[in-house]
Write a protein that holds these residues in place. Structure first.
Motif, PDB file in Angstrom:
ATOM      1  N   ALA A 117      46.101  34.529  42.225  1.00 27.94           N
ATOM      2  CA  ALA A 117      45.882  36.111  41.640  1.00 27.94           C
ATOM      3  C   ALA A 117      45.128  35.649  40.353  1.00 27.94           C
ATOM      4  N   GLY A 158      42.213  37.652  38.999  1.00 25.74           N
ATOM      5  CA  GLY A 158      42.235  38.240  37.962  1.00 25.74           C
ATOM      6  C   GLY A 158      41.244  37.942  36.759  1.00 25.74           C
ATOM      7  N   GLY A 188      38.687  40.181  35.208  1.00 26.40           N
ATOM      8  CA  GLY A 188      38.904  40.467  33.851  1.00 26.40           C
ATOM      9  C   GLY A 188      37.184  40.654  33.619  1.00 26.40           C
ATOM     10  N   VAL A 248      42.496  47.553  39.419  1.00 32.81           N
ATOM     11  CA  VAL A 248      43.165  47.904  37.340  1.00 32.81           C
ATOM     12  C   VAL A 248      43.936  48.369  37.434  1.00 32.81           C
ATOM     13  N   TYR A 265      49.133  40.720  41.321  1.00 29.35           N
ATOM     14  CA  TYR A 265      49.343  40.126  40.573  1.00 29.35           C
ATOM     15  C   TYR A 265      47.945  39.556  40.073  1.00 29.35           C
ATOM     16  N   GLY A 266      46.984  39.989  40.844  1.00 30.54           N
ATOM     17  CA  GLY A 266      45.496  40.089  40.080  1.00 30.54           C
ATOM     18  C   GLY A 266      45.415  41.319  38.939  1.00 30.54           C
ATOM     19  N   TYR A 269      47.367  42.606  37.057  1.00 32.39           N
ATOM     20  CA  TYR A 269      47.970  42.556  36.000  1.00 32.39           C
ATOM     21  C   TYR A 269      46.954  40.786  35.361  1.00 32.39           C
ATOM     22  N   LEU A 270      46.697  39.987  35.800  1.00 33.02           N
ATOM     23  CA  LEU A 270      46.736  38.775  35.404  1.00 33.02           C
ATOM     24  C   LEU A 270      44.801  38.856  34.764  1.00 33.02           C
ATOM     25  N   ALA A 271      44.042  40.196  35.691  1.00 36.64           N
ATOM     26  CA  ALA A 271      43.237  40.776  34.787  1.00 36.64           C
ATOM     27  C   ALA A 271      42.785  41.184  33.588  1.00 36.64           C
ATOM     28  N   TYR A 331      43.203  38.470  30.995  1.00 33.62           N
ATOM     29  CA  TYR A 331      42.054  37.901  30.469  1.00 33.62           C
ATOM     30  C   TYR A 331      41.337  38.145  29.747  1.00 33.62           C
ATOM     31  N   ASP A 365      53.651  35.255  33.589  1.00 29.13           N
ATOM     32  CA  ASP A 365      53.782  35.910  34.923  1.00 29.13           C
ATOM     33  C   ASP A 365      52.859  35.559  36.239  1.00 29.13           C
TER      34      ASP A 365
END
Length: 275
Positions: free
Chosen positions: A82, A86, A90, A108, A155-156, A158-160, A163, A208
């Motif tokens: 992720a 992300g 991002g 996203v 979760y990728g 959300y992490l994008a 970032y 996260d």
């Protein structure tokens, strides 16, 4: 006699130094002391002693402990993937290329609008069979790999956004200064912008990670023998729901508390190094 009286009234040695400095206890601040940690430690010791002296809880822990390894494996592997997904998404979100921006925004917005449980079911019963059929069986994902894929895709997204927010928090002048020194866009992003952005986004990244650890319990719907699934199997065999779910909850709580303390320690170290 006068000199002796004088010695008794004057602190000596280390006590004198402590007294002159105010002593260690004067540095103790009640308002800033982490009382919640003390309470957690005391309650944890009480529960641990109770569990170790109870034959029912010993049976539960012996049965569900193998699921702990599966939970940690799924969480750490999925979070690593992720982070990569992300980061790529991002960077595409802050890109001026309209195609990259549109693709990353579509990813996203769609993924964030779907519950994690549905994403896991898609990964297990839609993506994995289609991938196997389209490759003639050359690529066949195991159950744990399907769960890791679902968690990483979910979760990728959300992490994008984490970032993207971190990159945009760095002043534009940093990028312009790096480009004026002859760096390419990617070099400026790698050596100038991202190192500063990581310091900013470290707390949400840690949160996260803790959230993913808890959401990893959803992989039980794919019949993966994780911590929760092992607890459910124990309960179905013994009908001891109280001890079974208590043990599962205690293990999750212990892991999240340890990760929370680790994240705080890392944040403190990074803030000290940044000074």
């Amino acid at each position: 006699m006068e000199s002796g009286t004088g010695d008794l009234t004057q602190p000596t040695g280390g006590l004198a130094e402590d007294a002159s400095r105010g002593g260690v206890w004067t540095k103790f601040d009640v308002s800033t002391f982490p009382w919640w940690v003390l309470i957690v430690v005391v309650v944890g010791l009480y529960v641990t002693i109770g569990v170790l002296t109870s034959p029912q809880y010993r049976d539960v822990f012996q049965f569900i402990i193998p699921g702990l390894r599966v939970t940690l494996q799924a969480t750490f592997t999925a979070y690593g993937l992720a982070l990569i997904i992300g980061l790529v998404a991002g960077l595409m979100r802050v890109s001026r290329n309209p195609v990259l921006y549109a693709v990353s925004t579509l990813y996203v917005e769609i993924i964030r609008g779907i519950p994690m449980l549905v994403i896991l079911l898609y990964a297990g019963f839609v993506i994995s069979p289609r991938l196997r059929d389209s490759t003639g069986g050359a690529i066949t994902l195991s159950d744990i790999q399907e769960a890791i894929l679902g968690l990483a895709i979910g979760y990728g997204a959300y992490l994008a956004e984490v970032y993207r927010a971190g990159i945009e928090s760095i002043h534009r002048g940093q990028m312009e200064a790096a480009r004026s020194l002859g760096m390419t866009y990617m070099q400026a992003m790698r050596y100038v912008v991202l190192p500063q952005a990581i310091r900013v986004i470290l707390p949400p990244l840690g949160n996260d990670f803790i959230a993913m650890l808890k959401d990893s319990s959803l992989v039980a719907v794919l019949a993966i023998p994780d911590l929760l699934q092992m607890g459910r199997l124990y309960i179905s065999r013994t009908f001891r729901a109280f001890e079974g779910y208590n043990s599962v909850a205690l293990l999750y709580l212990a892991m999240t508390l340890m990760l929370s303390l680790l994240v705080r320690w890392i944040e403190r170290r990074w803030s000290i190094d940044a000074r």
